[in-house]
Design a protein around this motif. Structure first.
Motif, PDB file in Angstrom:
ATOM      1  N   UNK A   1       0.858  -1.189   0.000  1.00 34.52           N
ATOM      2  CA  UNK A   1       0.000   0.000   0.000  1.00 34.52           C
ATOM      3  C   UNK A   1       0.887   1.229   0.000  1.00 34.52           C
ATOM      4  N   UNK A   2       0.887   1.956  -1.112  1.00 31.67           N
ATOM      5  CA  UNK A   2       1.726   3.142  -1.220  1.00 31.67           C
ATOM      6  C   UNK A   2       1.163   4.299  -0.403  1.00 31.67           C
ATOM      7  N   UNK A   3       2.020   4.924   0.396  1.00 27.23           N
ATOM      8  CA  UNK A   3       1.671   6.144   1.105  1.00 27.23           C
ATOM      9  C   UNK A   3       2.116   7.334   0.276  1.00 27.23           C
ATOM     10  N   UNK A   4       1.476   8.479   0.500  1.00 27.95           N
ATOM     11  CA  UNK A   4       1.900   9.719  -0.137  1.00 27.95           C
ATOM     12  C   UNK A   4       3.068  10.316   0.640  1.00 27.95           C
ATOM     13  N   UNK A   5       3.968  10.946  -0.038  1.00 26.34           N
ATOM     14  CA  UNK A   5       5.105  11.582   0.620  1.00 26.34           C
ATOM     15  C   UNK A   5       4.620  12.718   1.520  1.00 26.34           C
ATOM     16  N   UNK A   6       5.125  12.764   2.709  1.00 24.32           N
ATOM     17  CA  UNK A   6       4.735  13.787   3.656  1.00 24.32           C
ATOM     18  C   UNK A   6       4.375  13.175   4.990  1.00 24.32           C
ATOM     19  N   UNK A   7       3.836  13.994   5.871  1.00 28.11           N
ATOM     20  CA  UNK A   7       3.523  13.531   7.216  1.00 28.11           C
ATOM     21  C   UNK A   7       2.465  12.441   7.214  1.00 28.11           C
ATOM     22  N   UNK A   8       2.701  11.425   8.034  1.00 28.36           N
ATOM     23  CA  UNK A   8       1.770  10.301   8.198  1.00 28.36           C
ATOM     24  C   UNK A   8       1.201  10.342   9.605  1.00 28.36           C
ATOM     25  N   UNK A   9      -0.113  10.201   9.700  1.00 28.33           N
ATOM     26  CA  UNK A   9      -0.783  10.036  10.997  1.00 28.33           C
ATOM     27  C   UNK A   9      -1.281   8.602  11.088  1.00 28.33           C
TER      28      UNK A   9
END
Length: 335
Positions: free
Chosen positions: A321-329
């Motif tokens: 599952x790809x996350x978007x670049x940047x802050x993750x909550x």
């Protein structure tokens, strides 16, 4: 305080015999044990740490370890808001604590803000969560006295105000215990870099599928988080308990990726001073998750086989599952 002094002295002797990291860990025990005798808002401490921090944090920089992430326990009750430095974190974890309230753990690797806070106490769940990192530095205000031996044994660098008084200071904007702040560079010197983020997260292009979503609310018994998609910001704007989340400098906090991770939340072996059980959030195992990115929601599965591993998230077809670049909550919700 005689009983607390006895506990402190006993732990001091044991830690001195252990050598190596004994000095830093001894300070964590001393600060935590002293604070455990004065309890506020269901914590095992009153958030005051040591009396030594200067009011305006003008101590000299301490020589701290580098190369590992900095994790900071951040107060999240109404009296603690707005927080400082939350927008600079690479990952923000939200967990349930006593009374159904929430507390945050902000993890810093790629950059360090000038100030982070308010800083509050640690929980048993933090030790399992932090095992994924290589000897992370944990900044916190103290812990329940019975938890301190576990912190002693954990593969992390415990840093309380007693350990590094020049790194912490008391602010004047809020009442204690909601006014303890940290200057990260005085604790670890510099940001370790992206390679220290051994979370298991996979970043890349938005997957196919999913469903359009413009808002998601996650509820705890006495707290709630809402994430609203902003096309203009390309971020999920964060609100807590119905109020937009902004930092002390007015920055609206926004996440590139939001993970609602369904986990086992059980009773721990610890209680607060009122007798309320401290919830334990189990982050090793597997289960389902929902991942929000780019205005869409994706069903996913999570797996963390061992505490030393990061967490893998996969789509329905078994792909990462790809996350978007940047802050993750990451919000831990009860399965």
């Amino acid at each position: 305080m005689d009983g607390m002094a006895t506990v402190t002295m006993g732990l001091r002797a044991r830690r001195m015999r252990r050598g190596g990291m004994a000095g830093a860990l001894l300070a964590a025990v001393t600060a935590g044990a002293l604070m455990a005798g004065c309890t506020v808002n269901g914590d095992g401490d009153d958030g005051r740490g040591s009396e030594r921090p200067q009011e305006h944090g003008d101590g000299q920089a301490s020589e701290g370890p580098t190369g590992s992430v900095l994790a900071v326990k951040i107060d999240n009750v109404g009296a603690a808001r707005p927080q400082t430095g939350l927008d600079a974190a690479d990952v923000v974890y939200a967990e349930q604590v006593e009374g159904g309230l929430s507390r945050l753990m902000a993890v810093y690797a790629t950059k360090l803000p000038e100030v982070v806070g308010p800083v509050r106490s640690a929980r048993e769940s933090d030790l399992e969560l932090l095992r994924q990192f290589d000897e992370p530095t944990l900044a916190f205000s103290g812990a329940q006295s019975k938890l301190l031996p576990l912190i002693d044994k954990a593969p992390l660098k415990a840093q309380t105000p007693e350990d590094a008084d020049g790194a912490y200071y008391r602010g004047t904007d809020k009442a204690a215990p909601h006014n303890l702040y940290l200057r990260p560079e005085r604790l670890i010197g510099s940001a370790p870099g992206e390679d220290a983020l051994t979370t298991g997260f996979h970043y890349g292009a938005v997957p196919t599928g999913g469903s359009a979503e413009d808002s998601r609310t996650v509820r705890y018994p006495a707290a709630r988080f809402t994430f609203t998609w902003s096309e203009d910001r390309d971020r999920w704007l964060v609100s807590m308990d119905g109020t937009p989340t902004v930092t002390t400098d007015g920055t609206r906090v926004g996440a590139a990726t939001v993970v609602v991770q369904y986990v086992t939340i059980r009773k721990s072996q610890f209680r607060d001073f009122l007798g309320n059980n401290t919830p334990y959030t189990q982050t090793v195992g597997s289960g389902r998750a929902e991942v929000l990115r780019d205005g869409r929601s994706f069903d996913a599965e999570w797996k963390r086989s061992d505490a030393a591993d990061g967490t893998e998230f996969t789509t329905a077809d078994g792909k990462p599952m790809n996350f978007a670049k940047g802050q993750v909550w990451v919000l831990y919700a009860k399965a």
